[in-house]
Motif scaffolding. Structure first.
Motif, PDB file in Angstrom:
ATOM      1  N   CYS A  33      -1.679   1.281  -0.125  1.00 18.74           N
ATOM      2  CA  CYS A  33      -0.737   0.210   0.174  1.00 18.74           C
ATOM      3  C   CYS A  33      -1.231  -1.019  -0.606  1.00 18.74           C
ATOM      4  O   CYS A  33      -2.392  -1.424  -0.447  1.00 18.74           O
ATOM      5  N   MET A  34      -0.368  -1.587  -1.416  1.00 26.03           N
ATOM      6  CA  MET A  34      -0.722  -2.766  -2.210  1.00 26.03           C
ATOM      7  C   MET A  34       0.083  -3.957  -1.735  1.00 26.03           C
ATOM      8  O   MET A  34       1.251  -3.815  -1.335  1.00 26.03           O
ATOM      9  N   GLY A  35      -0.505  -5.131  -1.808  1.00 24.60           N
ATOM     10  CA  GLY A  35       0.251  -6.282  -1.370  1.00 24.60           C
ATOM     11  C   GLY A  35      -0.380  -7.602  -1.749  1.00 24.60           C
ATOM     12  O   GLY A  35      -1.387  -7.649  -2.470  1.00 24.60           O
ATOM     13  N   THR A  53       3.029   3.374  -1.350  1.00 25.59           N
ATOM     14  CA  THR A  53       2.839   4.366  -2.410  1.00 25.59           C
ATOM     15  C   THR A  53       4.166   4.927  -2.904  1.00 25.59           C
ATOM     16  O   THR A  53       4.304   5.263  -4.081  1.00 25.59           O
ATOM     17  N   ASN A  54       5.154   4.991  -2.006  1.00 21.22           N
ATOM     18  CA  ASN A  54       6.456   5.532  -2.407  1.00 21.22           C
ATOM     19  C   ASN A  54       7.401   4.456  -2.933  1.00 21.22           C
ATOM     20  O   ASN A  54       8.576   4.727  -3.185  1.00 21.22           O
ATOM     21  N   SER A  70       6.500  -6.019  -7.026  1.00 21.16           N
ATOM     22  CA  SER A  70       6.729  -4.834  -7.837  1.00 21.16           C
ATOM     23  C   SER A  70       5.392  -4.341  -8.379  1.00 21.16           C
ATOM     24  O   SER A  70       4.379  -5.042  -8.282  1.00 21.16           O
ATOM     25  N   LYS A  71       5.411  -3.131  -8.921  1.00 19.80           N
ATOM     26  CA  LYS A  71       4.181  -2.593  -9.484  1.00 19.80           C
ATOM     27  C   LYS A  71       4.481  -1.785 -10.730  1.00 19.80           C
ATOM     28  O   LYS A  71       5.593  -1.261 -10.884  1.00 19.80           O
ATOM     29  N   CYS A 103       2.332   0.375   5.839  1.00 20.85           N
ATOM     30  CA  CYS A 103       2.310  -0.591   4.740  1.00 20.85           C
ATOM     31  C   CYS A 103       3.359  -1.675   4.954  1.00 20.85           C
ATOM     32  O   CYS A 103       4.477  -1.587   4.440  1.00 20.85           O
ATOM     33  N   ASP A 104       2.990  -2.694   5.720  1.00 22.04           N
ATOM     34  CA  ASP A 104       3.833  -3.880   5.767  1.00 22.04           C
ATOM     35  C   ASP A 104       2.940  -5.105   5.741  1.00 22.04           C
ATOM     36  O   ASP A 104       1.729  -5.028   5.956  1.00 22.04           O
TER      37      ASP A 104
END
Length: 125
Positions: A33-35, A53-54, A70-71, A103-104
């Protein structure tokens, strides 16, 4: 060890835009999870946005409609696109990564994720 390096901060006038970037040292963008988390001295840190991830994203209510996340996994980069900036967006912004969580943005801020040194964004009125 994974390293996260933020860039793109600076000073901007209210109503302006800024894009923050986070460069990961390894291929984690599709595994974690990225943020983005932001912190103002003396205040609790705030989760700003996450991307799972999705690719599912979550954006905090305080920035919804103005910020997007975005990634680009091919470049190991995470972005935060900030529009219509307000003085209350002034903070140090940290790129963060956490494995195995819901992931929030609120959950990410409540954890102790891997994070970079941050980049300062200052919005003047």
């Amino acid at each position: 060890q994974v390293q996260l390096v933020e860039s793109g901060g600076g000073s901007v006038q209210a109503g302006g835009s800024r894009r923050l970037s986070c460069q990961a040292s390894t291929h984690i963008l599709n595994k974690f999870c990225m943020g983005w988390i932001r912190q103002v001295p003396g205040k609790e840190r705030e989760g700003v946005a996450t991307i799972a991830t999705n690719g599912v994203t979550d954006v905090a209510a305080s920035v919804k409609g103005r910020f997007t996340i975005s990634k680009d996994p091919s470049k190991d980069r995470l972005y935060l696109h900030m529009n219509s900036l307000k003085p209350e967006d002034t903070a140090r912004y940290f790129c963060a990564a956490e494995f195995g969580i819901v992931c929030d943005s609120a959950v990410l801020a409540s954890r102790s994720p891997l994070r970079g040194r941050g980049t300062q964004v200052t919005v003047s009125s």
